[in-house]
Design an enzyme around this catalytic site. Structure first.
Site, PDB file in Angstrom:
ATOM      1  N   CYS A  68      74.685   5.090  -0.254  1.00 61.47           N
ATOM      2  CA  CYS A  68      74.145   5.255   1.098  1.00 61.47           C
ATOM      3  C   CYS A  68      75.287   5.132   2.104  1.00 61.47           C
ATOM      4  CB  CYS A  68      73.060   4.217   1.363  1.00 61.47           C
ATOM      5  SG  CYS A  68      71.968   4.609   2.737  1.00 61.47           S
ATOM      6  N   CYS A  72      72.071  12.519  -0.850  1.00 59.53           N
ATOM      7  CA  CYS A  72      70.720  12.003  -1.072  1.00 59.53           C
ATOM      8  C   CYS A  72      70.026  12.705  -2.252  1.00 59.53           C
ATOM      9  CB  CYS A  72      69.885  12.140   0.200  1.00 59.53           C
ATOM     10  SG  CYS A  72      70.538  11.193   1.599  1.00 59.53           S
ATOM     11  N   ASP A 132      75.490  -7.331   5.870  1.00 59.39           N
ATOM     12  CA  ASP A 132      76.761  -6.781   6.343  1.00 59.39           C
ATOM     13  C   ASP A 132      76.522  -5.345   6.803  1.00 59.39           C
ATOM     14  OD1 ASP A 132      76.362  -5.424   3.972  1.00 59.39           O
ATOM     15  OD2 ASP A 132      78.497  -5.409   3.463  1.00 59.39           O
ATOM     16  N   TYR A 136      77.015 -14.185   7.470  1.00 59.10           N
ATOM     17  CA  TYR A 136      77.220 -13.310   6.315  1.00 59.10           C
ATOM     18  C   TYR A 136      77.983 -14.026   5.199  1.00 59.10           C
ATOM     19  CZ  TYR A 136      79.464 -10.387   3.020  1.00 59.10           C
ATOM     20  OH  TYR A 136      79.918  -9.920   1.822  1.00 59.10           O
ATOM     21  N   CYS A 193      62.437   6.662   0.645  1.00 58.83           N
ATOM     22  CA  CYS A 193      63.296   6.413   1.807  1.00 58.83           C
ATOM     23  C   CYS A 193      62.732   7.116   3.046  1.00 58.83           C
ATOM     24  CB  CYS A 193      64.711   6.901   1.527  1.00 58.83           C
ATOM     25  SG  CYS A 193      65.820   6.782   2.961  1.00 58.83           S
ATOM     26  N   GLU A 238      85.720 -12.958   0.154  1.00 56.32           N
ATOM     27  CA  GLU A 238      84.814 -12.672   1.268  1.00 56.32           C
ATOM     28  C   GLU A 238      85.536 -12.677   2.618  1.00 56.32           C
ATOM     29  OE1 GLU A 238      82.034 -11.408   1.086  1.00 56.32           O
ATOM     30  OE2 GLU A 238      81.558 -11.742  -1.017  1.00 56.32           O
ATOM     31  N   LEU A 275      97.164  -6.867   7.050  1.00 50.73           N
ATOM     32  CA  LEU A 275      95.713  -6.806   6.829  1.00 50.73           C
ATOM     33  C   LEU A 275      94.923  -6.854   8.138  1.00 50.73           C
ATOM     34  CD1 LEU A 275      93.742  -6.501   4.529  1.00 50.73           C
ATOM     35  CD2 LEU A 275      93.622  -8.983   4.320  1.00 50.73           C
ATOM     36  N   GLY A 276      95.554  -7.386   9.195  1.00 48.96           N
ATOM     37  CA  GLY A 276      94.864  -7.410  10.486  1.00 48.96           C
ATOM     38  C   GLY A 276      93.917  -8.588  10.647  1.00 48.96           C
ATOM     39  N   TYR A 277      93.356  -8.703  11.846  1.00 47.87           N
ATOM     40  CA  TYR A 277      92.460  -9.830  12.171  1.00 47.87           C
ATOM     41  C   TYR A 277      93.045 -11.139  11.637  1.00 47.87           C
ATOM     42  CZ  TYR A 277      88.773  -6.706  13.828  1.00 47.87           C
ATOM     43  OH  TYR A 277      88.040  -5.796  14.527  1.00 47.87           O
ATOM     44  N   GLN A 320      85.259  -6.912   7.571  1.00 46.68           N
ATOM     45  CA  GLN A 320      85.705  -5.731   8.335  1.00 46.68           C
ATOM     46  C   GLN A 320      86.860  -5.016   7.645  1.00 46.68           C
ATOM     47  OE1 GLN A 320      84.216  -4.541  11.563  1.00 46.68           O
ATOM     48  NE2 GLN A 320      82.791  -5.526  10.170  1.00 46.68           N
TER      49      GLN A 320
END
Length: 346
Positions: free
Chosen positions: A188, A195, A134, A116, A204, A33, A76-78, A38
């Site tokens: 989605c 669709c 999310d 989250y 929907c 997780e 991977l960043g962040y 992101q």
DNA sequence: AACTCGGGGTG
DNA sequence: CACCCAGAGTT
């Protein structure tokens, strides 16, 4: 058939086979997780495998050095995710005797775990009825119910969390949460969802009102600032160079880079020559330099575009903190720097 | 409430 | 080029 039944039926047929779906080990679920925050599944997958292999238990992660963890996280960043991961591992081992928090409220106390992630771990690992919201869930709910409240407004965050909480399947919260996220990721989709094959065609709201491509609504766009980086790549006669840890606030905290001089614009060789190198520990002895890249290397982050030049500076000797160029790859570094190290012939 | 924090992928 | 991604922390 109601929403939940249709959704879970779709999930049972279409779900991807992912490694973190084979376990209920809360430590492994937690790893997945944090890595996936992101971050698209495709990008995070190899990192998940690497972390599970290198740190099989929370004790292994707690004992590791922050630098080693950042090195495994490299690319991977962040990077605050990796630092918070380490801090939380030590907290779990030292304060909680290694017993992983087993409910939403206690999970929320971990650094790097927000609403989250606490909901995801609580539901997936412990089957707690905690609804995840999310980016996928925002999109699915805003379209299915035709909600145009901006998803990143205070009101929207509350509204979608309440709606998600009212929908979550109390008998199988783990499956339901993963199903709605998987539905957002595969069916989605943000752009051009098909669709015509959607199981919710008849219910929907966005499809019926032809607003699929207008939802969800998100406020404001990020403004990008431009910066000009000049990296000083010193090389002495012992094949040593200067490599520093970024300790200030801002991007790439605790990662390593060459001595950096920022400028107001992209510098020519002559302009570069006029700079003072005091901060870079350059002595008054003569030196010779060349430019690695004539045109700026543009490294794009979410909020910054970095126009970068690497200046190669040959000197006789360097301070004792200099390291061998052969050992550069042992240090965690931003992609901008590691790409240079991989491509430059020292 | 707005800003900051990466890097890769898509249309 | 704009937008998105199994968001969280800080200001």
């Amino acid at each position: 058939m109601d929403f939940n039944t249709k959704l879970i039926n779709w999930y049972s047929v279409k779900k991807r086979k992912l490694p973190w779906r084979k376990t209920r080990n809360p430590y492994h679920i937690w790893l997945s997780e944090i890595i996936l925050q992101q971050t698209q599944v495709k990008q995070g997958l190899p990192y998940y495998d690497a972390f599970v292999a290198n740190y099989p238990t929370v004790f292994d992660l707690a004992e590791a050095s922050e630098s080693d963890i950042l090195k495994l996280w490299q690319g991977l960043g962040y990077y605050s995710r990796a630092r918070n991961l380490h801090a939380s591992a030590k907290y779990i081992v030292n304060e909680l005797k290694g017993e992983f928090p087993d409910n939403y409220k206690d999970l929320l106390k971990l650094k790097g775990v927000g609403d989250y992630t606490a909901s995801a771990i609580a539901s997936i690992a412990f089957n707690e009825v905690a609804a995840v919201v999310d980016g996928n869930v925002y999109r699915v709910l805003s379209r299915y119910f035709g909600i145009d409240t901006p998803i990143n407004s205070t009101e929207g965050i509350k509204e979608f969390k309440a709606l998600a909480s009212s929908l979550i399947d109390h008998n199988q919260p783990a499956t339901y949460n993963q199903a709605i996220m998987e539905f957002g990721a595969l069916q989605c989709k943000p752009k051009n969802p098909d669709c015509s094959i959607c199981p919710f065609q008849d219910s929907c709201v966005a499809i019926q009102k032809q607003k699929v491509d207008l939802l969800p609504i998100k406020l404001k766009k990020t403004k990008v600032t431009v910066k000009y980086f000049n990296y000083l790549v010193f090389i002495d006669q012992h094949k040593k160079t200067l490599f520093e840890k970024r300790t200030k606030k801002g991007i790439w905290q605790q990662l390593y880079q060459f001595p950096l001089i920022e400028s107001e614009k992209s510098l020519t060789a002559n302009e570069f020559h006029l700079l003072n190198f005091d901060a870079a520990a350059l002595t008054t002895e003569s030196f010779d330099y060349s430019l690695y890249n004539e045109t700026d290397i543009v490294h794009k982050l979410s909020h910054q575009h970095l126009y970068t030049k690497f200046w190669i500076i040959e000197v006789k000797s360097l301070p004792k903190e200099a390291i061998l160029v052969n050992s550069l790859s042992k240090y965690p570094a931003p992609v901008l720097i590691s790409d240079f190290i991989d491509n430059f012939s020292f």
